[in-house]
Design a protein around this motif. Structure first.
Motif, mmCIF file in Angstrom:
data_model
loop_
_atom_site.group_PDB
_atom_site.id
_atom_site.type_symbol
_atom_site.label_atom_id
_atom_site.label_comp_id
_atom_site.label_asym_id
_atom_site.label_seq_id
_atom_site.Cartn_x
_atom_site.Cartn_y
_atom_site.Cartn_z
ATOM 1 N N THR A 51 -41.805 -28.102 -18.499
ATOM 2 C CA THR A 51 -41.153 -27.136 -18.928
ATOM 3 C C THR A 51 -40.838 -27.142 -20.687
ATOM 4 O O THR A 51 -40.106 -26.170 -21.236
ATOM 5 C CB THR A 51 -39.861 -26.982 -18.211
ATOM 6 N N PRO A 60 -37.544 -15.965 -20.141
ATOM 7 C CA PRO A 60 -36.213 -15.559 -19.986
ATOM 8 C C PRO A 60 -35.620 -14.301 -21.036
ATOM 9 O O PRO A 60 -34.941 -13.625 -20.780
ATOM 10 C CB PRO A 60 -35.291 -16.675 -20.402
ATOM 11 N N ALA A 272 -30.422 -15.545 -15.678
ATOM 12 C CA ALA A 272 -30.203 -17.072 -15.664
ATOM 13 C C ALA A 272 -30.664 -17.288 -14.233
ATOM 14 O O ALA A 272 -31.438 -18.458 -14.220
ATOM 15 C CB ALA A 272 -28.700 -17.387 -15.725
ATOM 16 N N VAL A 273 -30.451 -16.572 -13.220
ATOM 17 C CA VAL A 273 -30.816 -16.908 -11.640
ATOM 18 C C VAL A 273 -32.464 -16.807 -11.924
ATOM 19 O O VAL A 273 -32.910 -17.839 -11.443
ATOM 20 C CB VAL A 273 -30.198 -16.137 -10.843
ATOM 21 N N THR A 275 -34.613 -16.790 -14.400
ATOM 22 C CA THR A 275 -35.184 -17.967 -15.179
ATOM 23 C C THR A 275 -35.127 -19.222 -14.473
ATOM 24 O O THR A 275 -36.100 -20.174 -14.681
ATOM 25 C CB THR A 275 -34.472 -17.947 -16.266
ATOM 26 N N SER A 276 -33.980 -19.533 -13.909
ATOM 27 C CA SER A 276 -33.791 -21.002 -13.033
ATOM 28 C C SER A 276 -35.011 -21.020 -12.114
ATOM 29 O O SER A 276 -35.547 -22.402 -12.021
ATOM 30 C CB SER A 276 -32.531 -21.106 -12.454
ATOM 31 N N MET A 279 -38.362 -21.500 -13.557
ATOM 32 C CA MET A 279 -38.377 -22.989 -14.137
ATOM 33 C C MET A 279 -38.398 -23.944 -13.188
ATOM 34 O O MET A 279 -39.258 -25.021 -13.452
ATOM 35 C CB MET A 279 -37.200 -23.048 -15.361
ATOM 36 N N ILE A 280 -37.974 -23.971 -12.194
ATOM 37 C CA ILE A 280 -37.861 -24.988 -11.296
ATOM 38 C C ILE A 280 -39.325 -25.012 -10.497
ATOM 39 O O ILE A 280 -39.996 -26.015 -10.258
ATOM 40 C CB ILE A 280 -36.896 -24.810 -10.227
#
Length: 423
Positions: A51, A60, A272-273, A275-276, A279-280
């Motif tokens: 990442t 993002p 944020a959600v 992107t999270s 990214m996970i």
């Protein structure tokens, strides 16, 4: 680990209903534990390293830019412009749905996000006007496929990142295929509307009204132009373009003053959600890709593909079928991150242009999202519109045939991708 056993582990974790990020994590852990030569600490390190790349900042930023454009009131103006453009057409709201997806593509970049928004706003109105719920849902899901192709598509960013292909060239290359999809979908919507007697949904507008609606939508239409031109002429990188897009969208939030503080905070939370989640998946897929590379599986896959398909047309056919099947079961982001590093070297060995192959790859990955049994875009749309899956599937066949024809055209005519890609 034996490749067959690896596939069994992956499919088993998928079948029991784990989120795709944990499927990738579990598969990576299984490969690590099965091979004593792989250090567990190295696997964990690659979860983080995967990442840590500057180009990923674009994700993002572009997601936030899209959220801000939505709350600024620009989306409403785009819908007005799309309605004015298609007012004279048969099957008006279906045409609005398709044109709006094209206009929003420069803001959204995600097929799921586009389909979800139109499923909430346009499908109820289409049903009121006499369109069947299943047809309205299929149009919404299919038109959502335009979003990843027109810059700044998130799928194009991820593909460029994992294959070291120019993101700027991929952005340029996706424009003509995206517009080709729009034209083909509008033609199909027209034919279906004529056969079913849907007719027009409104009276044609005058030139003055069309001009006013166009002027009000210019800010949204200019954003992808600024991004593409800026990247192409070296004014900023793809990541810096994301920051420019955020500032641009924020400026119109201030100019129009239609967004309140609560909506602004919601857009930050949604970014944020989103992107999270990405990214996970990226971290898990990066670690899994490292373990697969350690086992030399990508090299074996590339060699196998080259041995199976000694000519570019055959490789496109084989890869297209594999991607279509994989996309039926697994979310597109994960597939790009896992499969692109395996398939791209095979294409390179056969002399296929990397930008051409990248556009075809991203297109086929997302096409699987509207196919049964578990296409993610299909599920997203049906979950919102409450349309039963059998009804959606029965209605979707003409659209799937049309989209497969486009896939064949994209594979057979490299210039559709490379002409603007290398301009």
């Amino acid at each position: 680990m034996n490749p067959a056993l690896l596939i069994v582990v992956f499919l088993t974790l998928t079948a029991i209903g784990l989120p795709i990020a944990f499927v990738l994590l579990g598969t990576g852990v299984a490969v690590t534990m099965a091979d004593p030569d792989i250090l567990e600490v190295a696997y964990v390190q690659n979860l983080i390293v995967g990442t840590q790349s500057f180009p990923l900042i674009a994700i993002p930023l572009f997601v936030l830019a899209g959220e801000l454009m939505n709350i600024s009131g620009i989306t409403k103006r785009l819908m007005h412009f799309a309605s004015a453009l298609t007012a004279h057409m048969i099957g008006g709201l279906a045409q609005v749905n398709i044109v709006l997806s094209t206009l929003k593509a420069g803001m959204m970049g995600s097929a799921n996000a586009d389909a979800a928004m139109d499923a909430k706003t346009l499908v109820p109105e289409m049903v009121k006007r006499g369109y069947s719920p299943a047809y309205a849902s299929v149009v919404t899901a299919a038109s959502g496929l335009i979003a990843p192709m027109i810059p700044p598509g998130i799928g194009l960013i991820l593909y460029g990142f994992v294959t070291d292909t120019s993101i700027g060239r991929l952005f340029m290359a996706g424009i003509i295929p995206g517009l080709l999809m729009t034209a083909a979908m509008m033609m199909l919507a027209h034919l279906i509307a004529k056969r079913r007697g849907y007719g027009r949904d409104s009276e044609p507008v005058g030139r003055a009204e069309l001009w006013r609606s166009f002027l009000s939508s210019v800010p949204a239409l200019l954003m992808p132009v600024i991004i593409v031109v800026g990247i192409r002429f070296g004014v900023f990188t793809a990541s810096e373009a994301g920051a420019v897009a955020v500032l641009y969208a924020a400026a119109f939030c201030l100019i129009y003053r239609e967004a309140n503080w609560r909506e602004f905070m919601t857009s930050l939370s949604s970014t944020a959600v989103t992107t999270s989640v990405i990214m996970i998946i990226l971290a898990a897929s990066a670690a899994l890709s490292w373990t697969l590379s350690f086992e030399q599986i990508p090299q074996k896959v590339a060699a196998g593909l080259v041995g199976l398909a000694s000519e570019p047309p055959v490789l496109f056919l084989v890869v297209g079928c594999l991607l279509l099947i994989a996309g039926m079961f697994v979310e597109g982001t994960a597939l790009i991150l896992i499969l692109a590093p395996m398939f791209a070297p095979a294409a390179a060995k056969l002399g296929i242009d990397p930008v051409h192959f990248g556009i075809f790859f991203v297109y086929m990955i997302h096409l699987g999202g509207i196919t049964p049994p578990v296409g993610t875009i299909m599920f997203t749309t049906c979950a919102i519109t409450k349309v039963p899956l059998p009804a959606f599937i029965a209605e979707s066949w003409p659209w799937l045939v049309m989209l497969l024809i486009i896939a064949a055209v994209l594979a057979a005519v490299p210039g559709l991708s490379t002409w603007l890609g290398y301009l």
